[in-house]
Motif scaffolding. Structure first.
Motif, PDB file in Angstrom:
ATOM      1  N   PHE A  26       0.798  -1.227   0.000  1.00  0.00           N
ATOM      2  CA  PHE A  26       0.000   0.000   0.000  1.00  0.00           C
ATOM      3  C   PHE A  26       0.832   1.279   0.000  1.00  0.00           C
ATOM      4  O   PHE A  26       0.282   2.373  -0.083  1.00  0.00           O
ATOM      5  N   CYS A  28       2.570   2.787  -2.181  1.00  0.00           N
ATOM      6  CA  CYS A  28       2.493   3.629  -3.378  1.00  0.00           C
ATOM      7  C   CYS A  28       1.106   4.225  -3.592  1.00  0.00           C
ATOM      8  O   CYS A  28       0.903   4.986  -4.540  1.00  0.00           O
ATOM      9  N   ASP A  29       0.156   3.916  -2.725  1.00  0.00           N
ATOM     10  CA  ASP A  29      -1.177   4.526  -2.816  1.00  0.00           C
ATOM     11  C   ASP A  29      -1.058   6.017  -2.547  1.00  0.00           C
ATOM     12  O   ASP A  29      -0.306   6.450  -1.671  1.00  0.00           O
ATOM     13  N   GLU A  30      -1.816   6.806  -3.274  1.00  0.00           N
ATOM     14  CA  GLU A  30      -1.705   8.266  -3.181  1.00  0.00           C
ATOM     15  C   GLU A  30      -1.861   8.805  -1.753  1.00  0.00           C
ATOM     16  O   GLU A  30      -1.061   9.632  -1.329  1.00  0.00           O
ATOM     17  N   ARG A  33       1.435   8.111   0.098  1.00  0.00           N
ATOM     18  CA  ARG A  33       2.538   8.957  -0.401  1.00  0.00           C
ATOM     19  C   ARG A  33       2.399  10.396   0.091  1.00  0.00           C
ATOM     20  O   ARG A  33       3.369  11.010   0.519  1.00  0.00           O
ATOM     21  N   PRO A  58       5.825  -0.827  -3.388  1.00  0.00           N
ATOM     22  CA  PRO A  58       4.512  -1.071  -2.782  1.00  0.00           C
ATOM     23  C   PRO A  58       4.539  -1.600  -1.349  1.00  0.00           C
ATOM     24  O   PRO A  58       3.695  -1.215  -0.540  1.00  0.00           O
ATOM     25  N   CYS A  89      -3.534   8.185   7.657  1.00  0.00           N
ATOM     26  CA  CYS A  89      -4.116   7.210   6.737  1.00  0.00           C
ATOM     27  C   CYS A  89      -5.116   6.296   7.428  1.00  0.00           C
ATOM     28  O   CYS A  89      -5.792   5.518   6.766  1.00  0.00           O
ATOM     29  N   LYS A  96      -5.143  -6.812   2.665  1.00  0.00           N
ATOM     30  CA  LYS A  96      -6.148  -6.505   1.636  1.00  0.00           C
ATOM     31  C   LYS A  96      -6.536  -7.751   0.866  1.00  0.00           C
ATOM     32  O   LYS A  96      -5.789  -8.636   0.669  1.00  0.00           O
TER      33      LYS A  96
END
Length: 96
Positions: A26, A28-30, A33, A58, A89, A96
């Motif tokens: 996770f 690299c999830d916006e 980041r 990731p 977050c 997941k």
């Protein structure tokens, strides 16, 4: 239990690898980041350090930091950054 040794070099440059819980992919999830960028910016205001290199993947990251000449406490910085990212977050530890 492993017997880790930590470098205690003021102003030193250190290489880090940080892995997510259960290698969840996770980072690299916006939102993550963005939280990293914001958290690092905030922590650097009170606990400065230079980022010499950063690779974000990731499920883990690699980075090089250089601390100020009178400081060797990279552990405090990592603790603060991780706490900031987790809070912003609202990370769910379930895979997941």
């Amino acid at each position: 239990m492993p017997n880790y040794r930590r470098a205690d070099v003021q102003g030193g440059t250190s290489f880090f690898t940080v892995v997510t819980f259960q290698r969840q992919a996770f980072l690299c999830d916006e939102p993550v980041r963005t939280a990293f960028r914001n958290g690092i910016a905030r922590i650097r205001k009170t606990h400065p350090f230079r980022i010499d290199g950063w690779v974000l993947l990731p499920d883990h990251l690699h980075c090089l930091w250089t601390l100020p000449p009178d400081d060797a406490d990279f552990g405090l910085r990592w603790s603060m950054i991780k706490r900031f990212v987790t809070r912003h977050c609202k990370a769910d530890p379930a895979p997941k």
